[in-house]
Every structure is written in structure tokens, then in C-alpha cells.
Motif scaffolding. Sequence first.
Motif, PDB file in Angstrom:
ATOM      1  N   CYS A  83      44.071 143.428  -0.752  1.00 44.46           N
ATOM      2  CA  CYS A  83      45.073 142.519  -0.175  1.00 44.46           C
ATOM      3  C   CYS A  83      46.373 142.527  -0.952  1.00 44.46           C
ATOM      4  N   GLY A  84      47.462 142.579  -0.222  1.00 46.78           N
ATOM      5  CA  GLY A  84      48.777 142.427  -0.832  1.00 46.78           C
ATOM      6  C   GLY A  84      49.831 143.227  -0.116  1.00 46.78           C
ATOM      7  N   GLY A  85      50.880 142.556   0.295  1.00 45.14           N
ATOM      8  CA  GLY A  85      52.008 143.208   0.929  1.00 45.14           C
ATOM      9  C   GLY A  85      53.008 143.687  -0.111  1.00 45.14           C
ATOM     10  N   GLY A  86      54.141 144.140   0.359  1.00 44.61           N
ATOM     11  CA  GLY A  86      55.195 144.611  -0.533  1.00 44.61           C
ATOM     12  C   GLY A  86      56.025 143.454  -1.050  1.00 44.61           C
ATOM     13  N   VAL A  87      55.433 142.618  -1.881  1.00 42.72           N
ATOM     14  CA  VAL A  87      56.099 141.418  -2.381  1.00 42.72           C
ATOM     15  C   VAL A  87      57.276 141.770  -3.285  1.00 42.72           C
ATOM     16  N   ALA A  88      57.099 142.702  -4.190  1.00 41.09           N
ATOM     17  CA  ALA A  88      58.160 143.063  -5.135  1.00 41.09           C
ATOM     18  C   ALA A  88      58.565 144.530  -5.005  1.00 41.09           C
ATOM     19  N   SER A  89      58.128 145.167  -3.915  1.00 36.81           N
ATOM     20  CA  SER A  89      58.397 146.577  -3.709  1.00 36.81           C
ATOM     21  C   SER A  89      58.335 146.870  -2.220  1.00 36.81           C
TER      22      SER A  89
END
Length: 192
Positions: A83-89
Motif C-alpha cells: 500500500c502507498g501512492g506517490g505521496v512524496a514522488s
Amino acid sequence: MRLLPLVVPVATIAGVIAWAEFIHHRSNGRRLGTAARSGTSEAVVVLGYRNRGTRANLLNRYRVRAGLRSQDPRASESVLVLCGGGVASSVPEAELMAGYARRRGSTGPIRLDCDSSTTWENIQNAIPFLEDADAIKIVSNSLHAEKGRAHLWKLRPDLAERLVRAEDHRLGELALVKPLAAVLGLRSLRGQ
């Protein structure tokens, strides 16, 4: 006598590390369910951490390794849910973690949530991948994983009943990170 000035700082550091280890160990066993069956199908949900660049960062690599070791070799099927979108990238954390998992030798099924930007969204977006699992494990640092389990209890108590302990806490692992993670995690868990 020259060692005496070192005793207090060393004892203080050792005490802080021991406290953090205790907090993480305790958190690793909290908010689990009672309806899981071992040796059947499982879903191992790995929560991402803000990642800059195009390579999985230290914490995401640690979480993937913890997710892989959490997979039960006796399970009839074990799916890794990253899980994880492009929060900081511009590249989603889930994709970076999937690449790392494959490089670490993972050959089983991997499902990706590339859209989430919060822990709540991680859990909410992972739910479709959990429906058929007999056992569910949520992996991160122990307090963050507990927060994920708390969210699942709120969103889907029927699935939360299948929560079992993951292998995301090992004594001495990331010992210098654990004190800060414990403080931040305890603050984040207030009211959960």
C-alpha cells in the motif's frame, strides 16, 4: 573515575532503547482478532512510508522484509498487499516496494494499492484484497501496524476478527529508529 561521567548518558540511552523495545513488543500483539485459522489463506498488508525518488527507502525496504518473513509457509495461499501512492514522488510507494519484494525473491501473488496517501486509505483500499483471506496480517513498525489494525476494526470488524500477529517486531532491529517511532506512534494511537 573517568568512566563515571559516561555512566549516566549510556544508562539513559540504554533505558530509552529498552523502553522503545517494550512499547513495540507490546503493540505487536494488540488489536488482534480471534477468528483466524492458521495454515489456510492469508493476506499480508504492508503499509508504505513516504518515499522520495525511484528506489524504495530504508523504512519501506524494512517493511517489505518484515512482510515477507510474516508470510506463513504453511498457508495454502499467501498474497502480499503493498500500500502507498506517490505521496512524496511521482512513483507510488506500492510499486517501489513490489520491485524490492521481487528482488528479495518473492514469487507469490502481489496486489498493489497505488492510490492511498494516509494509513486510513491504505486500509480502506486494501479491503478488497482481504475479503477471501482466512488470516490477515498488517505490517509496518509495530505501532503503525496497530493503527492500521485499529482502522480495520472501525471499517470492517468482520475482517478484523481475522487479524493475526505479523513478524514486524524483532528485538534489536532498527533499535535507533524505535524510540522516535514509539513516541510518534503513541501520539498517533491516542483516541484509536
